[in-house]
Motif scaffolding. Structure first.
Motif, PDB file in Angstrom:
ATOM      1  N   ALA A 242     -24.021  -5.739   7.651  1.00  0.00           N
ATOM      2  CA  ALA A 242     -23.532  -5.412   8.898  1.00  0.00           C
ATOM      3  C   ALA A 242     -24.069  -6.157  10.166  1.00  0.00           C
ATOM      4  O   ALA A 242     -23.631  -6.133  11.000  1.00  0.00           O
ATOM      5  CB  ALA A 242     -23.551  -3.854   9.064  1.00  0.00           C
ATOM      6  N   HIS A 243     -25.325  -6.679   9.855  1.00  0.00           N
ATOM      7  CA  HIS A 243     -26.369  -7.095  10.862  1.00  0.00           C
ATOM      8  C   HIS A 243     -26.607  -8.547  10.399  1.00  0.00           C
ATOM      9  O   HIS A 243     -27.996  -8.691  10.396  1.00  0.00           O
ATOM     10  CB  HIS A 243     -27.379  -6.147  10.999  1.00  0.00           C
ATOM     11  N   ALA A 244     -25.933  -9.551  10.099  1.00  0.00           N
ATOM     12  CA  ALA A 244     -26.321 -10.726   9.766  1.00  0.00           C
ATOM     13  C   ALA A 244     -26.351 -11.383  11.173  1.00  0.00           C
ATOM     14  O   ALA A 244     -25.483 -11.603  12.111  1.00  0.00           O
ATOM     15  CB  ALA A 244     -25.042 -11.541   8.965  1.00  0.00           C
ATOM     16  N   LEU A 245     -27.156 -12.602  11.206  1.00  0.00           N
ATOM     17  CA  LEU A 245     -27.480 -13.307  12.353  1.00  0.00           C
ATOM     18  C   LEU A 245     -27.110 -15.041  11.972  1.00  0.00           C
ATOM     19  O   LEU A 245     -27.768 -15.391  11.087  1.00  0.00           O
ATOM     20  CB  LEU A 245     -28.603 -13.207  12.815  1.00  0.00           C
ATOM     21  N   ARG A 246     -26.147 -15.489  12.707  1.00  0.00           N
ATOM     22  CA  ARG A 246     -25.864 -16.910  12.585  1.00  0.00           C
ATOM     23  C   ARG A 246     -26.388 -17.751  13.776  1.00  0.00           C
ATOM     24  O   ARG A 246     -26.469 -17.273  14.709  1.00  0.00           O
ATOM     25  CB  ARG A 246     -24.208 -16.995  12.476  1.00  0.00           C
TER      26      ARG A 246
ATOM     27  N   ALA B  92     -32.663  -7.936   4.479  1.00  0.00           N
ATOM     28  CA  ALA B  92     -33.092  -7.562   3.027  1.00  0.00           C
ATOM     29  C   ALA B  92     -32.751  -6.423   2.909  1.00  0.00           C
ATOM     30  O   ALA B  92     -32.392  -5.665   1.844  1.00  0.00           O
ATOM     31  CB  ALA B  92     -34.394  -7.914   2.894  1.00  0.00           C
ATOM     32  N   ASN B  93     -32.938  -5.319   3.840  1.00  0.00           N
ATOM     33  CA  ASN B  93     -32.614  -3.934   3.627  1.00  0.00           C
ATOM     34  C   ASN B  93     -31.273  -3.641   3.612  1.00  0.00           C
ATOM     35  O   ASN B  93     -30.546  -2.503   3.228  1.00  0.00           O
ATOM     36  CB  ASN B  93     -33.261  -2.969   4.729  1.00  0.00           C
ATOM     37  N   GLU B  94     -30.217  -4.509   3.694  1.00  0.00           N
ATOM     38  CA  GLU B  94     -28.752  -4.335   3.536  1.00  0.00           C
ATOM     39  C   GLU B  94     -28.102  -4.872   2.263  1.00  0.00           C
ATOM     40  O   GLU B  94     -27.020  -4.887   2.395  1.00  0.00           O
ATOM     41  CB  GLU B  94     -28.034  -4.941   4.727  1.00  0.00           C
ATOM     42  N   LEU B  95     -29.013  -5.459   1.389  1.00  0.00           N
ATOM     43  CA  LEU B  95     -28.844  -6.129   0.166  1.00  0.00           C
ATOM     44  C   LEU B  95     -29.451  -5.329  -1.083  1.00  0.00           C
ATOM     45  O   LEU B  95     -30.615  -5.195  -1.027  1.00  0.00           O
ATOM     46  CB  LEU B  95     -29.051  -7.645   0.074  1.00  0.00           C
TER      47      LEU B  95
ATOM     48  N   LEU C 170     -43.475  -4.368  15.276  1.00  0.00           N
ATOM     49  CA  LEU C 170     -42.090  -4.962  15.114  1.00  0.00           C
ATOM     50  C   LEU C 170     -42.184  -5.272  13.469  1.00  0.00           C
ATOM     51  O   LEU C 170     -42.966  -5.988  12.889  1.00  0.00           O
ATOM     52  CB  LEU C 170     -41.792  -5.931  15.677  1.00  0.00           C
ATOM     53  N   ASP C 171     -41.285  -4.621  12.665  1.00  0.00           N
ATOM     54  CA  ASP C 171     -41.108  -4.958  11.120  1.00  0.00           C
ATOM     55  C   ASP C 171     -39.761  -5.861  11.258  1.00  0.00           C
ATOM     56  O   ASP C 171     -38.549  -5.550  11.255  1.00  0.00           O
ATOM     57  CB  ASP C 171     -40.702  -3.918  10.441  1.00  0.00           C
ATOM     58  N   ALA C 172     -39.968  -7.069  10.893  1.00  0.00           N
ATOM     59  CA  ALA C 172     -38.910  -8.222  11.096  1.00  0.00           C
ATOM     60  C   ALA C 172     -37.771  -7.944  10.008  1.00  0.00           C
ATOM     61  O   ALA C 172     -36.362  -8.174  10.177  1.00  0.00           O
ATOM     62  CB  ALA C 172     -39.305  -9.673  10.947  1.00  0.00           C
ATOM     63  N   VAL C 173     -38.088  -7.315   8.984  1.00  0.00           N
ATOM     64  CA  VAL C 173     -37.133  -7.080   7.648  1.00  0.00           C
ATOM     65  C   VAL C 173     -36.324  -5.858   8.267  1.00  0.00           C
ATOM     66  O   VAL C 173     -35.126  -5.750   8.201  1.00  0.00           O
ATOM     67  CB  VAL C 173     -37.906  -6.665   6.522  1.00  0.00           C
ATOM     68  N   ASP C 174     -36.600  -4.724   8.905  1.00  0.00           N
ATOM     69  CA  ASP C 174     -36.124  -3.481   9.153  1.00  0.00           C
ATOM     70  C   ASP C 174     -35.280  -3.349  10.748  1.00  0.00           C
ATOM     71  O   ASP C 174     -34.582  -2.552  10.776  1.00  0.00           O
ATOM     72  CB  ASP C 174     -36.835  -2.421   8.674  1.00  0.00           C
ATOM     73  N   ASP C 175     -35.845  -4.406  11.390  1.00  0.00           N
ATOM     74  CA  ASP C 175     -35.654  -4.063  12.916  1.00  0.00           C
ATOM     75  C   ASP C 175     -34.976  -5.209  13.499  1.00  0.00           C
ATOM     76  O   ASP C 175     -34.611  -5.006  14.584  1.00  0.00           O
ATOM     77  CB  ASP C 175     -37.130  -3.932  13.674  1.00  0.00           C
TER      78      ASP C 175
END
Length: 96
Positions: free
Chosen positions: A35-39, A65-68, A5-10
């Protein structure tokens, strides 16, 4: 066969309740759509450890990070679909 599991990309593949947000830069730079933020709510442990810096109504945002193109900065603002504005007061970078 196992896969790591790659926490940054998955994040978008393993987390529920992700939402789209806009990251507005404090200096007026270009906004970033995420598109994929977690609150999530602040935990009791985080409240206790904060030394009164956090309040129960505060939240923690996880931004992939991969979306910024550029990392968020203190003072940037996260705006979800409900229009509420969340100012970034503290940052922690998580390693995969």
């Amino acid at each position: 066969m196992t896969s790591a599991l790659d926490a940054v990309d998955d994040l978008s593949l393993v987390a529920d309740q992700l939402e789209s947000v806009t990251l507005r830069r404090r200096g007026g730079g270009p906004a970033a759509n995420i598109a994929h933020a977690l609150r999530r709510a602040v935990t009791a442990r985080e409240l206790d450890a904060s030394g009164s810096k956090l309040a129960a109504q505060d939240v923690v945002w996880h931004l992939p990070a991969n979306e910024l193109a550029d990392a968020p900065q203190i003072g940037d603002v996260i705006v979800p679909a409900d229009g509420q504005r969340w100012t970034i007061l503290e940052l922690t970078r998580s390693a995969a």
